[in-house]
Design a protein around this motif. Structure first.
Motif, PDB file in Angstrom:
ATOM      1  N   LEU A  41       0.841  -1.187   0.000  1.00 27.98           N
ATOM      2  CA  LEU A  41       0.000   0.000   0.000  1.00 27.98           C
ATOM      3  C   LEU A  41       0.881   1.244   0.000  1.00 27.98           C
ATOM      4  O   LEU A  41       1.894   1.289   0.685  1.00 27.98           O
ATOM      5  N   GLY A  42       0.483   2.231  -0.760  1.00 27.68           N
ATOM      6  CA  GLY A  42       1.181   3.508  -0.721  1.00 27.68           C
ATOM      7  C   GLY A  42       2.395   3.605  -1.620  1.00 27.68           C
ATOM      8  O   GLY A  42       3.190   4.531  -1.491  1.00 27.68           O
ATOM      9  N   ARG A  43       2.551   2.688  -2.521  1.00 25.55           N
ATOM     10  CA  ARG A  43       3.664   2.747  -3.475  1.00 25.55           C
ATOM     11  C   ARG A  43       3.400   1.750  -4.590  1.00 25.55           C
ATOM     12  O   ARG A  43       2.514   0.921  -4.505  1.00 25.55           O
ATOM     13  N   ILE A  44       4.166   1.876  -5.677  1.00 23.88           N
ATOM     14  CA  ILE A  44       4.100   0.876  -6.732  1.00 23.88           C
ATOM     15  C   ILE A  44       5.462   0.226  -6.866  1.00 23.88           C
ATOM     16  O   ILE A  44       6.460   0.723  -6.349  1.00 23.88           O
ATOM     17  N   ASN A  50      10.834  -0.032  -5.622  1.00 23.30           N
ATOM     18  CA  ASN A  50       9.676   0.664  -5.062  1.00 23.30           C
ATOM     19  C   ASN A  50       9.759   2.127  -5.476  1.00 23.30           C
ATOM     20  O   ASN A  50      10.806   2.753  -5.382  1.00 23.30           O
ATOM     21  N   THR A  51       8.610   2.672  -5.941  1.00 19.94           N
ATOM     22  CA  THR A  51       8.600   4.051  -6.426  1.00 19.94           C
ATOM     23  C   THR A  51       7.214   4.658  -6.263  1.00 19.94           C
ATOM     24  O   THR A  51       6.273   3.981  -5.856  1.00 19.94           O
ATOM     25  N   ASP A  52       7.093   5.926  -6.578  1.00 21.36           N
ATOM     26  CA  ASP A  52       5.818   6.657  -6.535  1.00 21.36           C
ATOM     27  C   ASP A  52       5.108   6.489  -5.194  1.00 21.36           C
ATOM     28  O   ASP A  52       3.955   6.074  -5.123  1.00 21.36           O
ATOM     29  N   PHE A  53       5.784   6.849  -4.134  1.00 22.77           N
ATOM     30  CA  PHE A  53       5.250   6.705  -2.784  1.00 22.77           C
ATOM     31  C   PHE A  53       4.101   7.683  -2.550  1.00 22.77           C
ATOM     32  O   PHE A  53       4.158   8.834  -2.980  1.00 22.77           O
ATOM     33  N   TRP A  54       3.088   7.227  -1.840  1.00 19.49           N
ATOM     34  CA  TRP A  54       1.935   8.045  -1.481  1.00 19.49           C
ATOM     35  C   TRP A  54       2.380   9.140  -0.529  1.00 19.49           C
ATOM     36  O   TRP A  54       3.041   8.867   0.464  1.00 19.49           O
ATOM     37  N   GLN A  55       2.018  10.364  -0.827  1.00 19.65           N
ATOM     38  CA  GLN A  55       2.402  11.514   0.003  1.00 19.65           C
ATOM     39  C   GLN A  55       1.256  11.871   0.941  1.00 19.65           C
ATOM     40  O   GLN A  55       0.558  12.853   0.742  1.00 19.65           O
ATOM     41  N   GLY A  56       1.037  11.072   1.953  1.00 17.03           N
ATOM     42  CA  GLY A  56      -0.058  11.320   2.886  1.00 17.03           C
ATOM     43  C   GLY A  56      -0.213  10.159   3.833  1.00 17.03           C
ATOM     44  O   GLY A  56       0.649   9.300   3.929  1.00 17.03           O
ATOM     45  N   ILE A  58      -2.388   6.851   5.311  1.00 19.43           N
ATOM     46  CA  ILE A  58      -3.297   5.768   4.949  1.00 19.43           C
ATOM     47  C   ILE A  58      -3.696   5.099   6.250  1.00 19.43           C
ATOM     48  O   ILE A  58      -2.848   4.722   7.035  1.00 19.43           O
TER      49      ILE A  58
END
Length: 79
Positions: A41-44, A50-56, A58
Motif C-alpha cells: 500500500l502507498g507505493r508501486i 519501489n517508487t511513486d510513494f503516497w504523500q499522505g 493511509i
C-alpha cells in the motif's frame, strides 16, 4: 449481482470501492488475476524498485479474501 453478493456484468467482475461505508466507485474488471507477491500500500513496484510513494496518511485499510455484500460493508462501517 449473484447470490454471494458478487456483481456480474456480461460475465465480468465488478470492482467496487467503499469509503466510510458509502459506495464511491465501481468499474468492470474484465479478468481476475492472482497476485504473486505481498500486498503493498502507498507505493508501486516498477522494474524491481519501489517508487511513486503516497504523500499522505493511509489508515484503516481492510482486505478480505472473499466478496462482501453491501450489507456486510455497512455492518463493518457501523461497528
Amino acid at each position: 449481482m449473484d447470490a454471494s453478493g458478487r456483481r456480474l456484468r456480461r460475465h465480468r467482475w465488478q470492482g467496487v470501492l467503499y469509503v466510510d461505508g458509502e459506495l464511491k466507485s465501481s468499474t468492470a474488471v474484465p479478468k481476475l488475476w492472482h497476485a504473486g507477491g505481498p500486498v503493498a500500500l502507498g507505493r508501486i513496484r516498477w522494474n524491481n524498485a519501489n517508487t511513486d510513494f503516497w504523500q499522505g496518511a493511509i489508515g484503516d485499510v481492510r482486505l478480505y479474501q472473499g466478496v462482501l455484500t453491501p450489507e456486510q460493508v455497512m455492518t463493518l462501517f457501523r461497528s
